[in-house]
Design a protein around this motif. Structure first.
Motif, PDB file in Angstrom:
ATOM      1  N   GLY A  34       3.373  -3.546   3.373  1.00  0.00           N
ATOM      2  CA  GLY A  34       2.699  -2.328   2.977  1.00  0.00           C
ATOM      3  C   GLY A  34       1.288  -2.195   3.506  1.00  0.00           C
ATOM      4  N   LEU A  35       0.654  -1.103   3.093  1.00  0.00           N
ATOM      5  CA  LEU A  35      -0.707  -0.756   3.480  1.00  0.00           C
ATOM      6  C   LEU A  35      -1.565  -0.709   2.222  1.00  0.00           C
ATOM      7  CD1 LEU A  35      -2.668   0.428   5.737  1.00  0.00           C
ATOM      8  CD2 LEU A  35      -1.927   2.678   4.907  1.00  0.00           C
ATOM      9  N   SER A  36      -2.760  -1.296   2.300  1.00  0.00           N
ATOM     10  CA  SER A  36      -3.691  -1.276   1.173  1.00  0.00           C
ATOM     11  C   SER A  36      -4.948  -0.504   1.550  1.00  0.00           C
ATOM     12  CB  SER A  36      -4.066  -2.711   0.765  1.00  0.00           C
ATOM     13  OG  SER A  36      -4.919  -2.714  -0.361  1.00  0.00           O
ATOM     14  N   GLN A  37      -5.380   0.382   0.666  1.00  0.00           N
ATOM     15  CA  GLN A  37      -6.584   1.191   0.888  1.00  0.00           C
ATOM     16  C   GLN A  37      -7.451   1.138  -0.361  1.00  0.00           C
ATOM     17  OE1 GLN A  37      -7.579   3.528   3.702  1.00  0.00           O
ATOM     18  NE2 GLN A  37      -9.444   3.049   2.555  1.00  0.00           N
ATOM     19  N   THR A  38      -8.729   0.768  -0.209  1.00  0.00           N
ATOM     20  CA  THR A  38      -9.613   0.655  -1.364  1.00  0.00           C
ATOM     21  C   THR A  38     -10.947   1.337  -1.096  1.00  0.00           C
ATOM     22  OG1 THR A  38     -10.500  -1.471  -0.628  1.00  0.00           O
ATOM     23  CG2 THR A  38      -8.622  -1.540  -2.113  1.00  0.00           C
ATOM     24  N   ALA A  39     -11.586   1.792  -2.179  1.00  0.00           N
ATOM     25  CA  ALA A  39     -12.961   2.267  -2.158  1.00  0.00           C
ATOM     26  C   ALA A  39     -13.820   1.176  -2.795  1.00  0.00           C
ATOM     27  CB  ALA A  39     -13.093   3.572  -2.938  1.00  0.00           C
ATOM     28  N   PHE A 184       4.971   4.155  -8.908  1.00  0.00           N
ATOM     29  CA  PHE A 184       6.263   4.581  -8.400  1.00  0.00           C
ATOM     30  C   PHE A 184       6.794   3.488  -7.479  1.00  0.00           C
ATOM     31  CE2 PHE A 184       3.540   8.355  -8.921  1.00  0.00           C
ATOM     32  CZ  PHE A 184       4.217   8.957  -9.979  1.00  0.00           C
ATOM     33  N   ARG A 185       7.963   3.731  -6.921  1.00  0.00           N
ATOM     34  CA  ARG A 185       8.587   2.704  -6.078  1.00  0.00           C
ATOM     35  C   ARG A 185       7.695   2.292  -4.914  1.00  0.00           C
ATOM     36  NH1 ARG A 185      13.290   0.318  -4.690  1.00  0.00           N
ATOM     37  NH2 ARG A 185      13.655  -0.071  -2.487  1.00  0.00           N
ATOM     38  N   HIS A 186       6.928   3.223  -4.358  1.00  0.00           N
ATOM     39  CA  HIS A 186       6.153   2.944  -3.158  1.00  0.00           C
ATOM     40  C   HIS A 186       4.645   2.836  -3.401  1.00  0.00           C
ATOM     41  CE1 HIS A 186       9.649   3.429  -0.598  1.00  0.00           C
ATOM     42  NE2 HIS A 186       9.934   4.546  -1.247  1.00  0.00           N
ATOM     43  N   ILE A 187       4.174   3.025  -4.626  1.00  0.00           N
ATOM     44  CA  ILE A 187       2.728   3.074  -4.862  1.00  0.00           C
ATOM     45  C   ILE A 187       2.341   2.290  -6.108  1.00  0.00           C
ATOM     46  CG2 ILE A 187       0.731   4.557  -5.300  1.00  0.00           C
ATOM     47  CD1 ILE A 187       2.171   6.813  -3.907  1.00  0.00           C
ATOM     48  N   GLU A 188       1.271   1.498  -5.987  1.00  0.00           N
ATOM     49  CA  GLU A 188       0.649   0.881  -7.155  1.00  0.00           C
ATOM     50  C   GLU A 188      -0.867   1.017  -7.020  1.00  0.00           C
ATOM     51  OE1 GLU A 188       2.147  -3.100  -7.101  1.00  0.00           O
ATOM     52  OE2 GLU A 188       0.722  -3.792  -5.584  1.00  0.00           O
ATOM     53  N   GLY A 189      -1.546   1.178  -8.155  1.00  0.00           N
ATOM     54  CA  GLY A 189      -2.999   1.291  -8.172  1.00  0.00           C
ATOM     55  C   GLY A 189      -3.615   0.073  -8.830  1.00  0.00           C
ATOM     56  N   PHE A 190      -4.858  -0.232  -8.474  1.00  0.00           N
ATOM     57  CA  PHE A 190      -5.467  -1.445  -9.005  1.00  0.00           C
ATOM     58  C   PHE A 190      -6.985  -1.360  -8.994  1.00  0.00           C
ATOM     59  CE2 PHE A 190      -4.799  -1.950  -4.457  1.00  0.00           C
ATOM     60  CZ  PHE A 190      -6.036  -2.390  -4.008  1.00  0.00           C
ATOM     61  N   MET A 191      -7.601  -2.207  -9.822  1.00  0.00           N
ATOM     62  CA  MET A 191      -9.027  -2.502  -9.760  1.00  0.00           C
ATOM     63  C   MET A 191      -9.166  -3.940  -9.267  1.00  0.00           C
ATOM     64  SD  MET A 191     -11.050  -0.026 -10.507  1.00  0.00           S
ATOM     65  CE  MET A 191     -12.566  -0.914 -10.801  1.00  0.00           C
ATOM     66  N   ARG A 192     -10.152  -4.177  -8.416  1.00  0.00           N
ATOM     67  CA  ARG A 192     -10.285  -5.495  -7.778  1.00  0.00           C
ATOM     68  C   ARG A 192     -11.740  -5.956  -7.798  1.00  0.00           C
ATOM     69  NH1 ARG A 192      -8.657  -6.463  -1.390  1.00  0.00           N
ATOM     70  NH2 ARG A 192     -10.350  -7.928  -0.890  1.00  0.00           N
ATOM     71  N   THR A 208     -27.556 -16.652  -2.064  1.00  0.00           N
ATOM     72  CA  THR A 208     -27.191 -15.257  -1.830  1.00  0.00           C
ATOM     73  C   THR A 208     -25.689 -15.155  -1.579  1.00  0.00           C
ATOM     74  OG1 THR A 208     -27.629 -15.446   0.552  1.00  0.00           O
ATOM     75  CG2 THR A 208     -29.454 -14.762  -0.847  1.00  0.00           C
ATOM     76  N   PHE A 209     -25.020 -14.284  -2.337  1.00  0.00           N
ATOM     77  CA  PHE A 209     -23.573 -14.166  -2.244  1.00  0.00           C
ATOM     78  C   PHE A 209     -23.147 -12.705  -2.167  1.00  0.00           C
ATOM     79  CE2 PHE A 209     -24.443 -17.856  -5.047  1.00  0.00           C
ATOM     80  CZ  PHE A 209     -23.962 -18.865  -4.231  1.00  0.00           C
ATOM     81  N   ASN A 210     -22.050 -12.444  -1.462  1.00  0.00           N
ATOM     82  CA  ASN A 210     -21.408 -11.138  -1.501  1.00  0.00           C
ATOM     83  C   ASN A 210     -20.614 -10.982  -2.791  1.00  0.00           C
ATOM     84  OD1 ASN A 210     -22.025  -9.952   1.099  1.00  0.00           O
ATOM     85  ND2 ASN A 210     -20.656 -11.449   2.034  1.00  0.00           N
ATOM     86  N   TYR A 211     -20.634  -9.796  -3.347  1.00  0.00           N
ATOM     87  CA  TYR A 211     -19.694  -9.472  -4.418  1.00  0.00           C
ATOM     88  C   TYR A 211     -19.427  -7.986  -4.403  1.00  0.00           C
ATOM     89  CZ  TYR A 211     -23.538  -7.859  -7.507  1.00  0.00           C
ATOM     90  OH  TYR A 211     -24.619  -7.199  -8.055  1.00  0.00           O
ATOM     91  N   ALA A 212     -18.249  -7.597  -4.910  1.00  0.00           N
ATOM     92  CA  ALA A 212     -17.855  -6.183  -4.816  1.00  0.00           C
ATOM     93  C   ALA A 212     -16.836  -5.837  -5.882  1.00  0.00           C
ATOM     94  CB  ALA A 212     -17.274  -5.897  -3.433  1.00  0.00           C
ATOM     95  N   LEU A 213     -16.910  -4.599  -6.346  1.00  0.00           N
ATOM     96  CA  LEU A 213     -15.898  -4.022  -7.223  1.00  0.00           C
ATOM     97  C   LEU A 213     -15.242  -2.885  -6.462  1.00  0.00           C
ATOM     98  CD1 LEU A 213     -14.571  -3.829 -10.057  1.00  0.00           C
ATOM     99  CD2 LEU A 213     -16.342  -2.149 -10.630  1.00  0.00           C
ATOM    100  N   SER A 214     -13.927  -2.826  -6.504  1.00  0.00           N
ATOM    101  CA  SER A 214     -13.233  -1.778  -5.759  1.00  0.00           C
ATOM    102  C   SER A 214     -12.032  -1.270  -6.551  1.00  0.00           C
ATOM    103  CB  SER A 214     -12.781  -2.302  -4.380  1.00  0.00           C
ATOM    104  OG  SER A 214     -11.947  -3.431  -4.527  1.00  0.00           O
ATOM    105  N   GLY A 215     -11.617  -0.080  -6.202  1.00  0.00           N
ATOM    106  CA  GLY A 215     -10.398   0.506  -6.758  1.00  0.00           C
ATOM    107  C   GLY A 215      -9.561   1.037  -5.621  1.00  0.00           C
ATOM    108  N   GLY A 216      -8.263   0.862  -5.715  1.00  0.00           N
ATOM    109  CA  GLY A 216      -7.450   1.289  -4.582  1.00  0.00           C
ATOM    110  C   GLY A 216      -5.976   1.396  -4.895  1.00  0.00           C
ATOM    111  N   ILE A 217      -5.209   1.586  -3.826  1.00  0.00           N
ATOM    112  CA  ILE A 217      -3.750   1.692  -3.942  1.00  0.00           C
ATOM    113  C   ILE A 217      -3.085   0.825  -2.885  1.00  0.00           C
ATOM    114  CG2 ILE A 217      -3.739   4.010  -4.950  1.00  0.00           C
ATOM    115  CD1 ILE A 217      -3.079   5.096  -2.159  1.00  0.00           C
TER     116      ILE A 217
END
Length: 222
Positions: A34-39, A184-192, A208-217
């Motif tokens: 699959g393909l993952s896309q996040t903001a 649905f069968r082809h889509i799931e949403g998440f917080m990361r 110094t460290f990277n950190y991030a909050l994201s939401g995506g499908i």
């Protein structure tokens, strides 16, 4: 970051009731792609004053492979469940912006190619439910910075910060954790949430460290 969280929660509650009655949900296949896309809203800990973070995006591809345990021993409250291994390759826009006292905006943008490796767990809170709607996943993440850009006047930063910027570390090791809902069968949403172990800048008096909050499908191809 709070706006991103509120947006995802709204989507979760709007779509969730519809997904609960969808009989087309299926996660029984051994392998899915699959393909993952996040903001993303990202920051760098402990270095730049007045950080306002960076809003970006990440896009990647993944393979999800079912793990078949010999003995299925799950907590009663989480039955039924399915466990998977997920390998993902993504391009991620990270870094941060800072707003100085004179109003100057410094942009420290670092784009990474990341490889998160997850153990993923689908479950339902009802043992009799045929639909496994919820999921959690977590695991290590390795990445490397491939592009640095942005507009930053380092002369307005402290001398220690200027020195640290001459010792940028491209390697990024850490962990990633996510939870979400299979719509649905082809889509799931998440917080990361992603947190690094390795330093972004060396020769500095704080870690110094990277950190991030994201939401995506996640969008499955099959």
């Amino acid at each position: 970051m709070n706006k991103l969280l509120l947006l995802f929660i709204s989507i979760f509650f709007l779509i969730g009731p519809t997904a609960s009655t969808a009989q087309t949900l299926s996660i029984d296949k051994i392998t899915r792609f699959g393909l993952s896309q996040t903001a993303i809203h990202s920051r760098i800990r402990n270095i730049h004053n007045a950080s306002i973070g960076r809003y970006g995006t990440a896009i990647g591809v993944f393979a999800q492979i079912k793990i078949e345990p010999r003995k299925k021993v799950y907590p009663i409250a989480l039955k039924p469940a399915q466990i998977f291994f997920v390998a993902q390759l993504e391009y991620s826009m990270q870094g941060e912006r800072t707003k100085l006292k004179d109003g100057t905006i410094n942009k420290y943008f670092n784009d990474y190619i990341n490889l998160p490796l997850y153990i993923k767990y689908y479950f339902s809170f009802k043992s009799t439910s045929p639909v496994k709607r919820f999921m959690i996943m977590g695991g290590p993440k390795i990445g490397g910075c491939v592009v640095q850009y942005g507009q930053a006047d380092l002369s307005k930063e402290r001398e220690s910060v200027q020195l640290a910027h001459t010792n940028f570390k491209a390697l990024d090791l850490g962990y990633s954790f996510a939870m979400g809902l299979y719509f649905f069968r082809h889509i799931e949403g998440f917080m990361r949430f992603d947190q690094s172990f390795t330093e972004v800048y060396g020769n500095y008096n704080r870690k110094t460290f990277n950190y991030a909050l994201s939401g995506g499908i996640n969008i499955f191809f099959d």
